[in-house]
Design a protein around this motif. Structure first.
Motif, PDB file in Angstrom:
ATOM      1  N   CYS A  34     -16.704  16.420   2.141  1.00 46.38           N
ATOM      2  CA  CYS A  34     -17.727  17.384   1.769  1.00 46.38           C
ATOM      3  C   CYS A  34     -17.009  18.703   1.490  1.00 46.38           C
ATOM      4  CB  CYS A  34     -18.761  17.571   2.876  1.00 46.38           C
ATOM      5  SG  CYS A  34     -20.198  18.566   2.365  1.00 46.38           S
ATOM      6  N   GLY A  35     -17.621  19.535   0.685  1.00 44.26           N
ATOM      7  CA  GLY A  35     -16.992  20.814   0.391  1.00 44.26           C
ATOM      8  C   GLY A  35     -17.921  21.778  -0.302  1.00 44.26           C
ATOM      9  N   PHE A  36     -17.452  23.000  -0.406  1.00 42.23           N
ATOM     10  CA  PHE A  36     -18.167  24.069  -1.101  1.00 42.23           C
ATOM     11  C   PHE A  36     -17.188  24.808  -1.997  1.00 42.23           C
ATOM     12  CE2 PHE A  36     -20.662  23.524   2.710  1.00 42.23           C
ATOM     13  CZ  PHE A  36     -21.970  23.773   2.337  1.00 42.23           C
ATOM     14  N   GLY A  37     -17.594  25.079  -3.224  1.00 45.67           N
ATOM     15  CA  GLY A  37     -16.889  26.089  -3.990  1.00 45.67           C
ATOM     16  C   GLY A  37     -17.388  27.446  -3.546  1.00 45.67           C
ATOM     17  N   LYS A  38     -16.519  28.421  -3.533  1.00 43.31           N
ATOM     18  CA  LYS A  38     -16.889  29.757  -3.059  1.00 43.31           C
ATOM     19  C   LYS A  38     -18.113  30.298  -3.790  1.00 43.31           C
ATOM     20  CE  LYS A  38     -13.858  32.922  -3.957  1.00 43.31           C
ATOM     21  NZ  LYS A  38     -12.646  33.776  -3.845  1.00 43.31           N
ATOM     22  N   ASN A 234     -11.916  29.888   8.874  1.00 44.21           N
ATOM     23  CA  ASN A 234     -13.248  30.263   9.352  1.00 44.21           C
ATOM     24  C   ASN A 234     -13.697  29.543  10.627  1.00 44.21           C
ATOM     25  OD1 ASN A 234     -14.376  32.202   7.317  1.00 44.21           O
ATOM     26  ND2 ASN A 234     -13.799  30.543   5.927  1.00 44.21           N
ATOM     27  N   MET A 235     -13.044  28.453  10.986  1.00 44.81           N
ATOM     28  CA  MET A 235     -13.426  27.719  12.197  1.00 44.81           C
ATOM     29  C   MET A 235     -12.212  27.466  13.080  1.00 44.81           C
ATOM     30  SD  MET A 235     -16.272  24.857  11.079  1.00 44.81           S
ATOM     31  CE  MET A 235     -16.578  24.363  12.791  1.00 44.81           C
ATOM     32  N   PRO A 236     -12.213  27.990  14.297  1.00 46.29           N
ATOM     33  CA  PRO A 236     -11.127  27.687  15.230  1.00 46.29           C
ATOM     34  C   PRO A 236     -11.249  26.250  15.734  1.00 46.29           C
ATOM     35  CG  PRO A 236     -12.811  29.004  16.316  1.00 46.29           C
ATOM     36  CD  PRO A 236     -13.202  28.911  14.869  1.00 46.29           C
ATOM     37  N   ASP A 237     -10.198  25.783  16.384  1.00 45.02           N
ATOM     38  CA  ASP A 237     -10.174  24.399  16.845  1.00 45.02           C
ATOM     39  C   ASP A 237     -11.374  24.043  17.712  1.00 45.02           C
ATOM     40  OD1 ASP A 237      -7.811  24.132  15.528  1.00 45.02           O
ATOM     41  OD2 ASP A 237      -6.560  23.824  17.293  1.00 45.02           O
ATOM     42  N   ILE A 262     -19.506  20.057   9.446  1.00 43.21           N
ATOM     43  CA  ILE A 262     -18.347  20.944   9.608  1.00 43.21           C
ATOM     44  C   ILE A 262     -18.226  21.884   8.407  1.00 43.21           C
ATOM     45  CG2 ILE A 262     -15.818  20.982   9.676  1.00 43.21           C
ATOM     46  CD1 ILE A 262     -15.999  18.357  11.314  1.00 43.21           C
ATOM     47  N   ALA A 263     -18.342  21.338   7.202  1.00 43.66           N
ATOM     48  CA  ALA A 263     -18.214  22.168   5.998  1.00 43.66           C
ATOM     49  C   ALA A 263     -19.319  23.212   5.926  1.00 43.66           C
ATOM     50  CB  ALA A 263     -18.231  21.280   4.755  1.00 43.66           C
ATOM     51  N   GLU A 264     -20.534  22.821   6.283  1.00 43.54           N
ATOM     52  CA  GLU A 264     -21.655  23.754   6.235  1.00 43.54           C
ATOM     53  C   GLU A 264     -21.469  24.894   7.235  1.00 43.54           C
ATOM     54  OE1 GLU A 264     -25.064  21.310   6.883  1.00 43.54           O
ATOM     55  OE2 GLU A 264     -25.327  20.864   4.743  1.00 43.54           O
ATOM     56  N   GLN A 265     -21.011  24.570   8.440  1.00 46.22           N
ATOM     57  CA  GLN A 265     -20.816  25.615   9.443  1.00 46.22           C
ATOM     58  C   GLN A 265     -19.721  26.583   8.997  1.00 46.22           C
ATOM     59  OE1 GLN A 265     -20.651  24.273  13.475  1.00 46.22           O
ATOM     60  NE2 GLN A 265     -19.936  26.225  14.271  1.00 46.22           N
ATOM     61  N   ALA A 266     -18.635  26.056   8.451  1.00 45.63           N
ATOM     62  CA  ALA A 266     -17.560  26.924   7.968  1.00 45.63           C
ATOM     63  C   ALA A 266     -18.066  27.828   6.848  1.00 45.63           C
ATOM     64  CB  ALA A 266     -16.381  26.078   7.484  1.00 45.63           C
ATOM     65  N   HIS A 267     -18.915  27.272   5.974  1.00 45.91           N
ATOM     66  CA  HIS A 267     -19.460  28.039   4.856  1.00 45.91           C
ATOM     67  C   HIS A 267     -20.331  29.188   5.353  1.00 45.91           C
ATOM     68  CE1 HIS A 267     -20.754  28.758   0.749  1.00 45.91           C
ATOM     69  NE2 HIS A 267     -22.016  28.675   1.121  1.00 45.91           N
ATOM     70  N   VAL A 268     -21.153  28.926   6.344  1.00 44.11           N
ATOM     71  CA  VAL A 268     -22.012  29.975   6.910  1.00 44.11           C
ATOM     72  C   VAL A 268     -21.158  31.067   7.558  1.00 44.11           C
ATOM     73  CG1 VAL A 268     -23.710  30.475   8.705  1.00 44.11           C
ATOM     74  CG2 VAL A 268     -24.011  28.480   7.234  1.00 44.11           C
ATOM     75  N   LEU A 269     -20.177  30.668   8.353  1.00 46.67           N
ATOM     76  CA  LEU A 269     -19.324  31.636   9.044  1.00 46.67           C
ATOM     77  C   LEU A 269     -18.510  32.472   8.058  1.00 46.67           C
ATOM     78  CD1 LEU A 269     -18.035  29.384  11.975  1.00 46.67           C
ATOM     79  CD2 LEU A 269     -19.637  31.309  12.151  1.00 46.67           C
TER      80      LEU A 269
END
Length: 310
Positions: A34-38, A234-237, A262-269
């Motif tokens: 899964c992924g997001f473009g900026k 954007n996401m620590p371990d 995981i991708a969605e949470q990183a995108h929000v953060l």
């Protein structure tokens, strides 16, 4: 005193016991992405698709499963070059080499090297730069062979803990090691994502041999997360591990759900101005007053080691 017969039985049991502890099964990776473009919406991986300037591939060969991620250096956009073309072509070439069997599972640097030099030999120069991370699971040896150049990377998680990981490679803050193809006369330094005047363009290519290589024995049920820096910045371990605890089985649907989470949470953060992200902490460590997430392309490949089924 043991009789000859009794001694023989004991030896036989020891040999059989030793053999029974050897796992002769072939292993494989069940992988979802899964992924997001900026500047784009989230997407599910499709063949040939990039997430912004990120690119990735998932390839299967009879001897190994091979994964790769690459992050095109965005600074090229200031000079009229689409950064996704370099990273995307690099990953497509790696994928083709694997499917054609033109690789050795124990040498992921070789895949990266061959792919890069194919790009160099193009009649029409493909300008750009990219980080790259290649992960290879050798089915029979159960060994994970990796090559990482720059600040993309991977984690191996077992029993809720990180047991193996890549090392980030930076020339200096926010300027990772990278494969590059520059216009004539522009070699000599490293292009970062920091804005600069067009006349200042000066690029050098790190050698694929500079990639950090490793070999690690995996077990059934191990989780392997391979991602670009948009995740790790954007996401620590501990946050990643919290999300992975929700992964209860190794079927594709569950893995896909976890990768998306995981991708969605990183995108929000990434867009939280008050969050002290790993990137912001690293910036502060380098004397910069930075707070908040780091808006960036995000690519996540999430894998579980499972028994191979053809």
């Amino acid at each position: 005193m043991l009789s000859v017969l009794s001694y023989g039985r004991l030896v036989a049991r020891a040999v059989i016991g030793g053999l029974s502890q050897t796992d002769s099964r072939d292993y494989s990776l069940v992988t979802a992405s899964c992924g997001f473009g900026k500047d784009f919406c989230k997407g599910i991986l499709k063949k040939g698709t990039c997430y912004g300037d990120d690119a990735c591939f998932i390839a299967r060969h009879r001897s190994a499963d091979v994964l790769g991620v690459a992050d095109g250096v965005g600074g090229w956009r200031d000079y009229g070059v689409d950064p996704s073309q370099f990273s995307g072509t690099l990953m497509k070439t790696c994928e083709r080499l694997v499917k054609e069997g033109r690789f050795v599972p124990s040498n992921p640097v070789g895949v990266l090297t061959t792919s890069y030099y194919e790009l160099l030999q193009n009649k029409v120069p493909l300008l750009g730069s990219s980080t790259a991370c290649i992960v290879v699971l050798d089915r029979q040896s159960h060994q994970l062979h990796t090559a990482n150049l720059g600040d993309s990377g991977f984690l191996v998680v077992r029993g809720g803990e990180v047991v193996h990981r890549s090392d980030e490679q930076q020339h200096y803050f926010n300027t990772p090691f990278q494969l590059s193809i520059a216009p004539p006369g522009a070699e000599g330094a490293v292009l970062s994502d920091s804005p600069r005047a067009p006349s200042d363009l000066c690029v050098c290519a790190d050698s694929p041999d500079a990639a950090d290589s490793s070999c690690f024995d995996v077990q059934l049920g191990d989780i392997i997360l391979t991602a670009t820096d948009g995740l790790f910045d954007n996401m620590p371990d501990y946050m990643i591990l919290q999300e992975l605890k929700k992964l209860k089985n190794s079927n594709y649907e569950s893995i896909q759900k976890a990768a998306r989470s995981i991708a969605e949470q990183a995108h929000v953060l990434a867009y939280d101005p008050n969050y002290m992200s790993p990137f912001a902490q690293f910036a502060c460590d380098n004397g910069l007053n930075v707070r908040g997430g780091k808006p960036d392309d995000i690519t996540v490949l999430l894998s579980i080691v499972a028994e191979y089924t053809d």
